[in-house]
Design a protein around this motif. Structure first.
Motif, PDB file in Angstrom:
ATOM      1  N   GLN A  38      39.176  38.197  32.813  1.00  0.00           N
ATOM      2  CA  GLN A  38      37.734  38.067  33.082  1.00  0.00           C
ATOM      3  C   GLN A  38      37.345  36.617  33.347  1.00  0.00           C
ATOM      4  OE1 GLN A  38      36.532  39.987  29.443  1.00  0.00           O
ATOM      5  NE2 GLN A  38      36.052  41.919  30.471  1.00  0.00           N
ATOM      6  N   ALA A  39      37.966  35.701  32.602  1.00  0.00           N
ATOM      7  CA  ALA A  39      37.678  34.276  32.803  1.00  0.00           C
ATOM      8  C   ALA A  39      38.132  33.829  34.192  1.00  0.00           C
ATOM      9  CB  ALA A  39      38.356  33.440  31.722  1.00  0.00           C
ATOM     10  N   TYR A  40      39.333  34.255  34.613  1.00  0.00           N
ATOM     11  CA  TYR A  40      39.813  33.924  35.955  1.00  0.00           C
ATOM     12  C   TYR A  40      38.888  34.517  37.025  1.00  0.00           C
ATOM     13  CZ  TYR A  40      44.333  31.783  34.774  1.00  0.00           C
ATOM     14  OH  TYR A  40      45.320  30.917  34.340  1.00  0.00           O
ATOM     15  N   PHE A  41      38.414  35.732  36.766  1.00  0.00           N
ATOM     16  CA  PHE A  41      37.491  36.386  37.706  1.00  0.00           C
ATOM     17  C   PHE A  41      36.240  35.537  37.899  1.00  0.00           C
ATOM     18  CE2 PHE A  41      33.935  39.119  38.719  1.00  0.00           C
ATOM     19  CZ  PHE A  41      34.425  39.917  39.739  1.00  0.00           C
ATOM     20  N   GLU A  42      35.666  35.061  36.783  1.00  0.00           N
ATOM     21  CA  GLU A  42      34.444  34.254  36.855  1.00  0.00           C
ATOM     22  C   GLU A  42      34.699  32.920  37.558  1.00  0.00           C
ATOM     23  OE1 GLU A  42      31.579  35.314  36.199  1.00  0.00           O
ATOM     24  OE2 GLU A  42      32.063  37.150  35.111  1.00  0.00           O
ATOM     25  N   LEU A  43      35.927  32.420  37.454  1.00  0.00           N
ATOM     26  CA  LEU A  43      36.288  31.169  38.142  1.00  0.00           C
ATOM     27  C   LEU A  43      36.551  31.388  39.634  1.00  0.00           C
ATOM     28  CD1 LEU A  43      38.685  29.473  35.548  1.00  0.00           C
ATOM     29  CD2 LEU A  43      36.480  28.584  36.330  1.00  0.00           C
ATOM     30  N   ASP A  89      39.250  32.836  40.731  1.00  0.00           N
ATOM     31  CA  ASP A  89      40.712  32.844  40.912  1.00  0.00           C
ATOM     32  C   ASP A  89      41.180  34.300  40.820  1.00  0.00           C
ATOM     33  OD1 ASP A  89      43.446  32.599  40.829  1.00  0.00           O
ATOM     34  OD2 ASP A  89      43.473  30.966  39.369  1.00  0.00           O
ATOM     35  N   TYR A  90      41.015  35.038  41.908  1.00  0.00           N
ATOM     36  CA  TYR A  90      41.230  36.477  41.891  1.00  0.00           C
ATOM     37  C   TYR A  90      42.705  36.864  41.812  1.00  0.00           C
ATOM     38  CZ  TYR A  90      36.334  36.386  43.198  1.00  0.00           C
ATOM     39  OH  TYR A  90      34.982  36.144  43.217  1.00  0.00           O
ATOM     40  N   GLN A  91      43.575  36.011  42.285  1.00  0.00           N
ATOM     41  CA  GLN A  91      45.000  36.310  42.197  1.00  0.00           C
ATOM     42  C   GLN A  91      45.453  36.378  40.744  1.00  0.00           C
ATOM     43  OE1 GLN A  91      47.501  33.788  44.595  1.00  0.00           O
ATOM     44  NE2 GLN A  91      49.398  34.578  43.709  1.00  0.00           N
ATOM     45  N   ASN A  92      45.090  35.345  39.952  1.00  0.00           N
ATOM     46  CA  ASN A  92      45.428  35.361  38.532  1.00  0.00           C
ATOM     47  C   ASN A  92      44.651  36.443  37.786  1.00  0.00           C
ATOM     48  OD1 ASN A  92      47.458  33.423  37.897  1.00  0.00           O
ATOM     49  ND2 ASN A  92      46.010  31.787  38.385  1.00  0.00           N
ATOM     50  N   ALA A  93      43.409  36.677  38.199  1.00  0.00           N
ATOM     51  CA  ALA A  93      42.606  37.730  37.565  1.00  0.00           C
ATOM     52  C   ALA A  93      43.287  39.076  37.732  1.00  0.00           C
ATOM     53  CB  ALA A  93      41.209  37.756  38.163  1.00  0.00           C
ATOM     54  N   ASP A  94      43.749  39.362  38.956  1.00  0.00           N
ATOM     55  CA  ASP A  94      44.435  40.623  39.240  1.00  0.00           C
ATOM     56  C   ASP A  94      45.688  40.768  38.378  1.00  0.00           C
ATOM     57  OD1 ASP A  94      44.983  43.051  40.870  1.00  0.00           O
ATOM     58  OD2 ASP A  94      46.678  41.867  41.574  1.00  0.00           O
TER      59      ASP A  94
END
Length: 272
Positions: free
Chosen positions: A233-238, A240-245
């Motif tokens: 979720q934190a990566y998503f908010e940043l 950074d969708y690759q790491n979020a995925d």
């Protein structure tokens, strides 16, 4: 004429009986309101017991919920009286040796634990979403109770922890994190405090710092669902969708995601 006069007096007496008394002190008014609530709930229960339809209504009446509500109200009244007593006796006017003696006595009687229990009850009360709870005042009172516990015993890790919960509720995230760090210094094994620090950073839009804390948790438990999800979720908010995925996928492999997390993850997959 005498009869009319008597009737008029009777009416005035009846009016006085039904009038609500208001106090200038907001604290005394709060105590009075809670006592009135208990009276009304008690009369309602007695009417239920007296009713001819009692047997039919029994299944619908949640006795446990009523008992819990009454317990909370009694607890609130007792706490308000305690708060009133504290206001009447200004500790700043007491000599230092008297205050130190009182602190030692409270420590011997484990009063810090009593303060912490009261604070926890109030936080639990907030979670119940009761209409009778004033969120701001309750959180302020939790902080006051925890400060009292810390004054008696500065090594009570729970006092710092529950104080942090109230500070997070008040959106005072930096203060909350400081209290959580103090709590962890006394009890490093309290994993809830680690998650609360990460959550406080997220709520404060400090997502990179939040990820650092989740990494610390994952070093202890690489399969922590909560940490993997929080990191995703934190990566998503940043953005950074690759790491979020990647981390949504890891979290989902351990436990099914809730609807909100699924929607977040789906939005990434659509873009890809």
């Amino acid at each position: 004429m005498k009869k009319q006069s008597k009737d008029w007096e009777d009416i005035k007496i009846n009016e006085r009986r039904t009038d609500k008394i208001f106090f200038e002190s907001s604290l005394l008014q709060s105590i009075s309101d809670k006592i009135d609530f208990l009276k009304e709930e008690s009369f309602g229960l007695f009417n239920e017991l007296d009713s001819n339809e009692f047997k039919q209504q029994l299944d619908e009446f949640d006795l446990e919920e009523f008992g819990e509500e009454a317990f909370y109200q009694i607890s609130e009244i007792a706490d308000n009286f305690s708060e009133l007593k504290s206001e009447l006796i200004n500790s700043d006017e007491l000599p230092d040796f008297v205050k130190e003696s009182a602190r030692n006595a409270k420590f011997a009687l484990n009063r810090d634990s009593d303060y912490v229990r009261k604070a926890k009850r109030k936080l639990d009360r907030l979670d119940s979403d009761s209409e009778l709870v004033d969120s701001y005042k309750t959180n302020i009172r939790v902080i006051e109770l925890c400060d009292k516990a810390i004054d008696v015993n500065y090594e009570n890790w729970q006092a710092y922890y529950f104080k942090a919960q109230a500070l997070i509720n008040l959106e005072r995230y930096d203060d909350a994190i400081r209290q959580l760090i103090k709590s962890l210094a006394l009890n490093e094994e309290n994993m809830d405090a680690w998650f609360d620090i990460a959550n406080a950073y997220k709520l404060d839009n400090k997502y990179a710092k939040s990820i650092e804390v989740y990494d610390s948790i994952l070093k202890r438990d690489e399969n922590s669902f909560e940490a993997l999800l929080g990191k995703a979720q934190a990566y998503f908010e940043l953005g950074d969708y690759q790491n979020a995925d990647e981390f949504f996928k890891k979290a989902n492999s351990i436990k099914f995601l809730d609807d909100d997390a699924k929607e977040m993850w789906k939005s990434i997959q659509k873009d890809n």
